[in-house]
Design an enzyme around this catalytic site. Structure first.
Site, PDB file in Angstrom:
ATOM      1  N   VAL A  11       0.613  -1.265  -0.203  1.00  0.00           N
ATOM      2  CA  VAL A  11       0.087   0.003  -0.185  1.00  0.00           C
ATOM      3  C   VAL A  11       0.728   1.232  -0.105  1.00  0.00           C
ATOM      4  O   VAL A  11       0.577   2.157  -0.710  1.00  0.00           O
ATOM      5  CB  VAL A  11      -0.969   0.003   1.127  1.00  0.00           C
ATOM      6  N   LYS A  87      -6.772  -0.714  10.415  1.00  0.00           N
ATOM      7  CA  LYS A  87      -7.914  -0.994  11.145  1.00  0.00           C
ATOM      8  C   LYS A  87      -7.898  -1.588  12.418  1.00  0.00           C
ATOM      9  O   LYS A  87      -8.767  -0.892  13.368  1.00  0.00           O
ATOM     10  CB  LYS A  87      -9.007  -2.009  10.150  1.00  0.00           C
ATOM     11  N   GLY A 169      -2.207 -14.802  -3.666  1.00  0.00           N
ATOM     12  CA  GLY A 169      -1.790 -13.582  -2.754  1.00  0.00           C
ATOM     13  C   GLY A 169      -3.182 -12.740  -1.992  1.00  0.00           C
ATOM     14  O   GLY A 169      -2.813 -11.937  -1.334  1.00  0.00           O
ATOM     15  N   ASP A 183     -11.300 -10.280  10.726  1.00  0.00           N
ATOM     16  CA  ASP A 183     -10.833  -8.991   9.821  1.00  0.00           C
ATOM     17  C   ASP A 183     -12.125  -8.460   9.480  1.00  0.00           C
ATOM     18  O   ASP A 183     -12.174  -6.940   9.697  1.00  0.00           O
ATOM     19  CB  ASP A 183     -10.400  -9.463   8.833  1.00  0.00           C
ATOM     20  N   LYS A 187     -13.626  -4.280  10.702  1.00  0.00           N
ATOM     21  CA  LYS A 187     -13.788  -3.349   9.778  1.00  0.00           C
ATOM     22  C   LYS A 187     -15.314  -2.725  10.331  1.00  0.00           C
ATOM     23  O   LYS A 187     -15.506  -1.613  10.041  1.00  0.00           O
ATOM     24  CB  LYS A 187     -14.041  -3.745   8.401  1.00  0.00           C
TER      25      LYS A 187
END
Lengths: 384, 384
Positions: A11, A87, A169, A183, A187
């Protein structure tokens, strides 16, 4: 606007490259670990960023709680905008960082932390400022959506779907955080805080996709339904509900048209009605795009995603009521309040009476503790 | 922020009511026609709004080109933010108003003019600032979507679908602007200007739904396809393409899950990928919600939707190439470059060779001028 980037992974490097082409943005120094500053734009001394008065904004892409959190404190203390894709860190320290940003008059924005490239939190914040948001939900984990889609459209087994996601990936070597729903839960915590001003910190429920099998796929498909892993939050009398679980949708629902590793977010406002947003949930440039939109919003004047006086509270999942589709062994099935049995035998498939997510998740835990296998998914009736 | 509203029709009254409940917003005077100021918050003298220094923003919901346009000039000249839902006025005078707003440092925003309650233009503007947008498209007319959906999911005839839309208030007594595609075309003009900095002013193409029949519905359904009316714009070598036409989608496409009078917008950016937004395309509160979000964005600091140096140019539809599904008479069909014939006889159904929208629309015009009936719809291959 001069923008420094912390970290140069997937990122971070994407953000840096987008900054080079964004009009009116200047790509400032990129912080990397000591010894890794191999390019002229890289630095290893954080003071060169936080102490540089020409740096207007800091983008954090380090991941993990620390030093991401302390970097946020330092950036905001220095009067710089702080944009993050992290997050877990925002769930843990976001309220404190938001209060500091408010005090300093700088921006603290984190669109990329929830929904990847989907412009979810930014719109949710704008709607929450002007409307009463009643519910938020979404397909917020691209890995599990990729696996569910591969199992349902291409009839892969769970193991093959996971292997494929790993080889592309999309899934980590240890996929637990994705497939367990954790996860997605992180969020939806952030979305609840933006939508309702309440960040749920305990009492959330989390059911992932680990119990979903090829046989479940076939049965669900034959009934014209599609399974998605949905994170949900809703206002309750004193707090919010917040939970993750598989949900079955009719094929015509918007959720059913979210394929591969895409994400989708939905929110329901009293005045605006149901608003749905879809896009790529992860990946270098979609995530970097969300960061760049936050930077552009900060440049325009946007400052906060959490509303003022946003607080933290225990989640309450007693009011979130659905009927559930279940598959388990015959004796275990008798421990559930069934409304109709779809298939009987060693394996029972059935639909339960409506019950709260809290009750269903607790029953599932008990049934599994006694050694039974169980898959369950909420039945979504409200579609359009 | 004190907000005056021009007009007290469906949208104006909705905006006024939402302002009463929006924290930090003050509902200022509402301008109505002389003799209609029956409530204490209404005025009939525009000078009481434009000359009042405590009014920060003006929301225009009058419709029509004038006096909406002159009110925009007066509001911006007086240093007030100007928010409008008026697509025709923005298409005609938006570039001038945008330049004036830039000069004055005030906001000129018009989310509600394109997509109703769908947060389309706001996000598109933010993405266009930070990414290169390649294409925009959408289901931007709720009336025709309602009719197409009623014909396809409930097998209504065109006439019955229109009557139903009229009785529900979704279609006007004269439905021409909706069913001809003109309303959607006006909206995509605005989206092109926001996305590409080019407002197409001539050379746009517009095919509506008037030639779609129950027999077409049945045939398309049997092929697993769903018909939607799509407005599209794309960068071309020197300008932009801009056209409206029916498009056939696979059932699993996001477009196929847009029901009743909902709207959907899609844009494709080089970095962000494909972003899809759905919601209610019209109605008092969804439209008012879009106005309120613009007001909140203006309060934060958002100023413009059109990029700087936005210009107007003739549309170029020679690069927008698709295969088309067609239904027409046998002799007329021979005038089209067919790739494969699906059904022969008095009525021919076929798929054409790929050709530009410009060519297809011109051929259709010629074929119809000679007295032949013809339905055509582009075939969408890129879905996810």
């Amino acid at each position: 606007m001069k923008v420094a980037v912390l970290g140069y992974g997937t990122v971070g490097a994407g953000v840096y490259r987008m900054l080079l082409n964004a009009p009116g943005m200047e790509a400032g120094p990129v912080l990397v670990r000591p010894g890794k500053a191999v390019e002229s734009f890289m630095v290893s001394d954080a003071a060169l960023i936080f102490g540089d008065p020409t740096v207007d904004a800091v983008v954090e892409t380090l991941g993990g709680l620390d030093p991401a959190y302390s970097c946020g404190l330092r950036a905001l203390e220095a009067g710089k905008h702080f944009i993050t894709a992290n997050k877990a860190m925002v769930a843990a320290h976001g309220l404190e960082l938001a209060a500091l940003a408010r005090e300093k008059g700088t921006a603290f924005l984190f669109s990329a932390a929830c929904g990847g490239g989907v412009p979810f939190l930014h719109n949710l914040a704008l709607s929450a400022e002007t409307d009463r948001i009643e519910a938020v939900s979404g397909i917020l984990n691209g890995t599990t959506n990729y696996m569910l889609d591969a199992m349902q459209r291409r009839a892969l087994s769970y193991a093959d779907a996971l292997r494929e996601a790993q080889s592309l990936g999309y899934a980590e070597a240890d996929p637990t955080a994705d497939v367990s729903g954790l996860d997605a839960l992180r969020k939806i915590q952030l979305a609840c805080a933006v939508a309702f001003g309440i960040l749920p910190h305990d009492g959330m429920l989390c059911e992932g996709i680990e119990h979903f099998t090829a046989a479940d796929t076939a049965d669900i498909r034959s009934r014209g339904l599609v399974c998605r892993l949905i994170a949900s939050g809703r206002r309750t009398e004193n707090a919010v509900s917040a939970y993750v679980e598989p949900v079955l949708f009719p094929r015509a629902a918007a959720e059913s048209s979210v394929f591969v590793n895409n994400n989708m977010a939905r929110y329901m406002g009293r005045r605006c009605g149901s608003i749905v947003l879809m896009g790529q949930g992860a990946g270098r440039f979609p995530t970097a795009s969300a960061v760049l939109r936050d930077l552009a919003a900060a440049r325009q004047g946007a400052r906060a995603m959490f509303p003022e006086n946003c607080r933290s509270a225990e989640a309450d999942n007693r009011e979130a009521v659905h009927s559930y589709y279940i598959r388990t062994g015959g004796s275990a099935a008798r421990r559930l309040p069934l409304r109709s049995v779809l298939a009987q035998g060693d394996v029972v498939r059935a639909v339960t009476e409506p019950m709260s997510a809290g009750k269903m998740h607790a029953l599932a835990q008990n049934i599994r503790r006694d050694g039974n296998d169980l898959f369950f998914a909420a039945l979504e009736e409200e579609i359009c």
